[in-house]
Design a protein around this motif. Structure first.
Motif, PDB file in Angstrom:
ATOM      1  N   ALA A   1     -48.010  -0.537  -1.192  1.00  0.00           N
ATOM      2  CA  ALA A   1     -48.607   0.737  -1.287  1.00  0.00           C
ATOM      3  C   ALA A   1     -50.025   0.906  -1.935  1.00  0.00           C
ATOM      4  O   ALA A   1     -50.838   1.664  -1.599  1.00  0.00           O
ATOM      5  N   ASN A   2     -50.279  -0.087  -2.693  1.00  0.00           N
ATOM      6  CA  ASN A   2     -51.623  -0.179  -3.498  1.00  0.00           C
ATOM      7  C   ASN A   2     -52.728  -0.640  -2.313  1.00  0.00           C
ATOM      8  O   ASN A   2     -53.925  -0.418  -2.568  1.00  0.00           O
ATOM      9  N   ARG A   3     -52.501  -1.406  -1.303  1.00  0.00           N
ATOM     10  CA  ARG A   3     -53.298  -2.126  -0.554  1.00  0.00           C
ATOM     11  C   ARG A   3     -54.207  -0.791   0.307  1.00  0.00           C
ATOM     12  O   ARG A   3     -53.487  -0.100   1.040  1.00  0.00           O
ATOM     13  N   ASP A   4     -55.518  -1.079   0.050  1.00  0.00           N
ATOM     14  CA  ASP A   4     -56.380  -0.076   0.752  1.00  0.00           C
ATOM     15  C   ASP A   4     -57.755  -0.887   0.777  1.00  0.00           C
ATOM     16  O   ASP A   4     -58.573  -0.916  -0.170  1.00  0.00           O
ATOM     17  N   PHE A   5     -57.902  -1.522   1.758  1.00  0.00           N
ATOM     18  CA  PHE A   5     -59.311  -2.497   2.028  1.00  0.00           C
ATOM     19  C   PHE A   5     -60.515  -1.652   1.854  1.00  0.00           C
ATOM     20  O   PHE A   5     -61.397  -1.954   1.255  1.00  0.00           O
ATOM     21  N   LYS A   6     -60.620  -0.439   2.554  1.00  0.00           N
ATOM     22  CA  LYS A   6     -61.970   0.408   2.426  1.00  0.00           C
ATOM     23  C   LYS A   6     -62.184   0.774   1.257  1.00  0.00           C
ATOM     24  O   LYS A   6     -63.200   0.738   0.623  1.00  0.00           O
ATOM     25  N   GLY A   7     -60.914   1.308   0.430  1.00  0.00           N
ATOM     26  CA  GLY A   7     -61.302   1.894  -0.858  1.00  0.00           C
ATOM     27  C   GLY A   7     -61.747   0.712  -1.971  1.00  0.00           C
ATOM     28  O   GLY A   7     -62.492   1.000  -2.645  1.00  0.00           O
ATOM     29  N   GLY A   8     -61.006  -0.698  -1.562  1.00  0.00           N
ATOM     30  CA  GLY A   8     -61.280  -1.606  -2.464  1.00  0.00           C
ATOM     31  C   GLY A   8     -62.715  -2.115  -2.306  1.00  0.00           C
ATOM     32  O   GLY A   8     -63.458  -2.650  -3.171  1.00  0.00           O
TER      33      GLY A   8
ATOM     34  N   LYS B   1     -56.486  -3.075  -5.208  1.00  0.00           N
ATOM     35  CA  LYS B   1     -56.344  -2.420  -3.695  1.00  0.00           C
ATOM     36  C   LYS B   1     -56.360  -3.649  -2.936  1.00  0.00           C
ATOM     37  O   LYS B   1     -55.926  -3.473  -1.690  1.00  0.00           O
ATOM     38  N   MET B   2     -56.966  -4.865  -3.096  1.00  0.00           N
ATOM     39  CA  MET B   2     -57.256  -5.956  -2.032  1.00  0.00           C
ATOM     40  C   MET B   2     -56.454  -7.200  -2.210  1.00  0.00           C
ATOM     41  O   MET B   2     -56.358  -7.953  -1.458  1.00  0.00           O
TER      42      MET B   2
ATOM     43  N   LYS C   1     -47.690  -6.919   8.404  1.00  0.00           N
ATOM     44  CA  LYS C   1     -48.409  -5.986   7.922  1.00  0.00           C
ATOM     45  C   LYS C   1     -48.047  -5.797   6.373  1.00  0.00           C
ATOM     46  O   LYS C   1     -46.655  -5.831   6.015  1.00  0.00           O
TER      47      LYS C   1
END
Length: 319
Positions: free
Chosen positions: A153-160, A88-89, A149
């Motif tokens: 699609a896998n990038r998700d800082f909060k989820g990571g 994710k990060m 930016k």
């Protein structure tokens, strides 16, 4: 020499994110493949070092096996969370965040619970060292508001970040559990101190059952949490056995260093996290993760802070 040995885990563990990304696969496949490699290394350590040197009765002591298996179970939580965080990060961002969290947890647990920081000076300079490492980890993961930016699609800082928090808790317990159960009396002084008071046999004997706990825990996570049972045994899983062997090499030397009175748990765990430098710059130059000039500057300054904090931590015993 003791400090050089204690730095081997940094090189090995700092390479894990790079190796597993190169090996490919989902987070579940990476976690499972890694445990298979760790199991192979653990069995070899048990049969070819612990049994010949400490004896079969010591190697298969039921209390050591309980410690090892429980340690492996919580490690599985840490590893699965870390690989999800990397997805994710990215490795160059996720690695320093994971490192910072582990250093805070492990150093404070070793200092406060295991009693390795015995003076006010040790607490003062140890806290400054931790602060330096944490600031460094934050700097290496800071975004550049002017950067393009991400289209991944896998990038998700909060989820990571959440995954890394869970990972940190798992790794923290994995690190400290063998010595914690000695401090609480579950492991006797005779068992812990063999053969010469250093705890070398105990720490290496833990590795075999620990690897079994790792496999059990990872299977449970992959099947019931990640829901990846249909793809558990595809090629990517087997490729990640290499990741497990790299990790296991660092694991053995980390426990050996933690058992060495000249190093100790707090210093060994902190030095093991110096692999953040390998992870950050390996992610950038080997995996091709993009950084702006500002982010590169942050990464360089942050890595220097992490290293300085680790060096300070390694010398607390002189205070």
């Amino acid at each position: 020499m003791s400090i050089l040995i204690a730095l081997i885990p940094a090189l090995a563990w700092g390479s894990v994110g790079i190796v597993t990304t190169k090996m490919g696969g989902s987070a579940g496949q990476q976690s499972l493949g890694m445990t298979f490699g760790a199991l192979l290394f653990g069995v070899v350590t048990l049969l070819f070092y612990v049994v010949p040197n400490a004896g079969a009765d010591f190697a298969f002591n039921s209390r050591i096996w309980v410690v090892g298996i429980v340690s492996g179970l919580v490690w599985a939580i840490g590893t699965a969370g870390q690989f999800i965080g990397f997805k994710k990060m990215g490795v160059s961002v996720g690695n320093p965040i994971s490192t910072g969290g582990q250093i805070i947890g492990n150093a404070l647990m070793a200092a406060a619970v295991l009693g390795e920081w015995k003076t006010g000076k040790m607490w003062l300079f140890g806290s400054i060292a931790i602060l330096g490492v944490v600031l460094g980890a934050i700097l290496t993961s800071l975004p550049d508001p002017n950067a393009p930016k991400e289209s991944n699609a896998n990038r998700d800082f909060k989820g990571g970040l959440l995954a890394m928090l869970i990972s940190t808790l798992g790794f923290m317990m994995y690190f400290v559990l063998p010595n914690l159960l000695y401090k609480t009396g579950y492991i006797s002084s005779v068992l812990h101190g063999a053969p010469d008071g250093s705890g070398l046999y105990y720490m290496t004997a833990v590795v075999g059952p620990q690897s079994i706990g790792q496999v059990i825990g990872t299977f449970l996570i992959v099947i019931f949490f990640m829901k990846e049972q249909a793809t558990m045994f595809e090629k990517a899983t087997w490729r990640n056995i290499i990741t497990g062997l790299v990790w296991a090499l660092g694991n053995v030397f980390m426990f050996i260093s933690a058992a060495n009175p000249a190093v100790g748990q707090a210093t060994a765990t902190t030095l093991s996290q110096m692999g953040v430098v390998v992870g950050v710059f390996g992610g950038i130059f080997i995996l091709g993760e993009k950084k702006t000039k500002r982010q590169m500057l942050y990464s360089i300054i942050g890595s220097i802070l992490v290293v300085l904090g680790g060096v300070m931590m390694a010398n607390l015993g002189a205070l």
